[in-house]
Design an enzyme around this catalytic site. Structure first.
Site, PDB file in Angstrom:
ATOM      1  CB  CYS A  27      -0.681  -0.038   1.052  1.00  0.00           C
ATOM      2  SG  CYS A  27      -2.616  -1.547   0.938  1.00  0.00           S
TER       3      CYS A  27
ATOM      4  CG  HIS B 175      -2.786   3.585   1.623  1.00  0.00           C
ATOM      5  ND1 HIS B 175      -3.618   3.216   0.610  1.00  0.00           N
ATOM      6  CD2 HIS B 175      -3.034   2.719   3.159  1.00  0.00           C
ATOM      7  CE1 HIS B 175      -4.077   1.124   0.796  1.00  0.00           C
ATOM      8  NE2 HIS B 175      -3.477   1.789   1.506  1.00  0.00           N
TER       9      HIS B 175
ATOM     10  CG  ASN C 242      -6.386  -0.586   1.729  1.00  0.00           C
ATOM     11  OD1 ASN C 242      -5.837  -0.353   0.332  1.00  0.00           O
ATOM     12  ND2 ASN C 242      -6.096  -1.147   2.643  1.00  0.00           N
TER      13      ASN C 242
END
Ligand code: COA
Length: 330
Positions: A114, A255, A285
């Site tokens: 990520c 993020h 996500n």
């Protein structure tokens, strides 16, 4: 080699059309819309269809970024694909290069989960700074739906698929103002998509591993703790390197893992809510895609304007985390 500045001059994004709502999640696992929303802020996620490719999604996002930048694919010197979910373990960047017709471009993959987009941004910047490349297409794309255990309610509600891209260009002034990257492999076991070996004997005494990748495993509490502690610290360091105060930051672009993490980080940094970019209600996500996807939406919505100062931070498996402070546009 000359020392050159960097500008981020175009963004684009793409997501699969199919959506999986929290309501639909309740048919898969023992959960509720209320639990997911209050613990994560997520309402739905986009899911790539069977047969869809990461390369096609990333190519769509790239085309949009190239168009906004006002360059053509043949101007691109480097295509950097940040992903943990390539179509091909040898890498998917070259397939995107071919699809775009970016004949001149060198293309390769970079994996930092990520944090991929953030790590890719800093990596791409080095090639531009040293004068090696003028135009870089940086992509963050992931289809984690391929690797989620759809029976594990602790993880499956969190993730979605998507792609985002930016065009970075050599510029007379440097608009990448500062950054800081970090890794800590001693905490690797908190978040994994690991390979499980299955031994196969080729000839007596010679065995090979013919295993497969396992579903995502995560210690949610530890990852949460890590994020709310480490992300404000790394942003502070990047701000210090950029000689920028938190008051000067126009947008906090994290993020998109969890709304509670976004809120906690903003609170620790004393950045007001209206400066926090958030779109995870719609997408969940999306790993390496989440920062460029949220950036692109905010730019196209007219929220992020030319010259705005953005504090971006990625964090995730590795563990890896990092922050970059940049001015949007030329
Ligand atoms: N629906 C309903 N209940 C759920 C659930 C779900 N989808 N997932 C877990 N639960 C249950 C647990 O089983 C547990 O039940 P119990 O108390 O009976 O044992 C309870 O909810 C609390 O679970 P817990 O794991 O302690 O919840 P939490 O408050 O830590 O929230 C996360 C879980 C995953 C939302 C949170 O830890 C988190 O966001 N962590 C960071 C994850 C992340 O961002 N990862 C990616 C980083 S790139």
């Amino acid at each position: 080699m000359q020392n050159t500045g960097i500008a981020i001059i175009g963004s684009g994004s793409a997501v699969p059309t199919a959506c999986l709502s929290n309501q639909a999640m309740m048919d898969l696992v023992d959960t509720s819309d209320e639990w997911i929303k209050t613990r994560t802020g997520i309402s739905q996620r986009h899911i790539a269809a069977a047969g869809a490719t990461l390369s096609a999604l990333a190519t769509d996002a790239s085309r949009n970024a190239i168009a906004m930048a006002g360059i053509s694919a043949s101007d691109i010197d480097l295509i950097l694909l940040t992903t943990s979910t390539p179509d091909d373990l040898f890498g998917s960047a070259c397939q995107i290069q071919a699809a775009l017709g970016a004949d001149k471009a060198v293309a390769f993959d970079l994996t930092a989960a990520c944090s991929g987009f953030l790590f890719g941004l800093v990596t791409a910047a080095q090639y531009i700074k040293t004068g090696v490349f003028q135009n870089v297409l940086l992509i963050g794309a992931d289809v984690l739906s391929r690797w989620v255990d759809w029976q594990d309610r602790g993880t499956c509600v969190l993730f979605g698929d998507g792609a985002g891209a930016v065009v970075m260009q050599a510029n007379s002034s440097d608009r990448l103002l500062g950054f800081k990257l970090k890794s800590d492999g001693s905490q690797n076991h908190y978040l994994n998509l690991s390979y499980a070996a299955d031994s196969q004997e080729l000839t007596p005494g010679v065995t090979v591993s013919k295993g497969a990748y396992q579903a995502i495993t995560m210690n949610g509490k530890e990852v949460y703790r890590f994020a709310v502690q480490s992300v404000p610290e790394v942003i502070d360091k990047a701000l210090f390197n950029a000689q920028i105060s938190t008051e000067q930051v126009d947008w906090l672009l994290l993020h998109q893992a969890n709304q509670r993490i976004l809120d906690a980080v903003a609170q620790r940094l004393d950045i007001p809510k209206h400066k926090v970019i958030s779109n995870l209600a719609q997408y969940g996500n999306t790993s390496a895609a989440s920062i460029p996807l949220a950036l692109d939406e905010a730019v196209r919505a007219g929220k992020i304007q030319n010259n705005d100062i953005i504090a971006a931070s990625g964090f995730g498996a590795g563990l890896t985390w990092g922050a970059a402070i940049f001015r949007w546009g030329r």
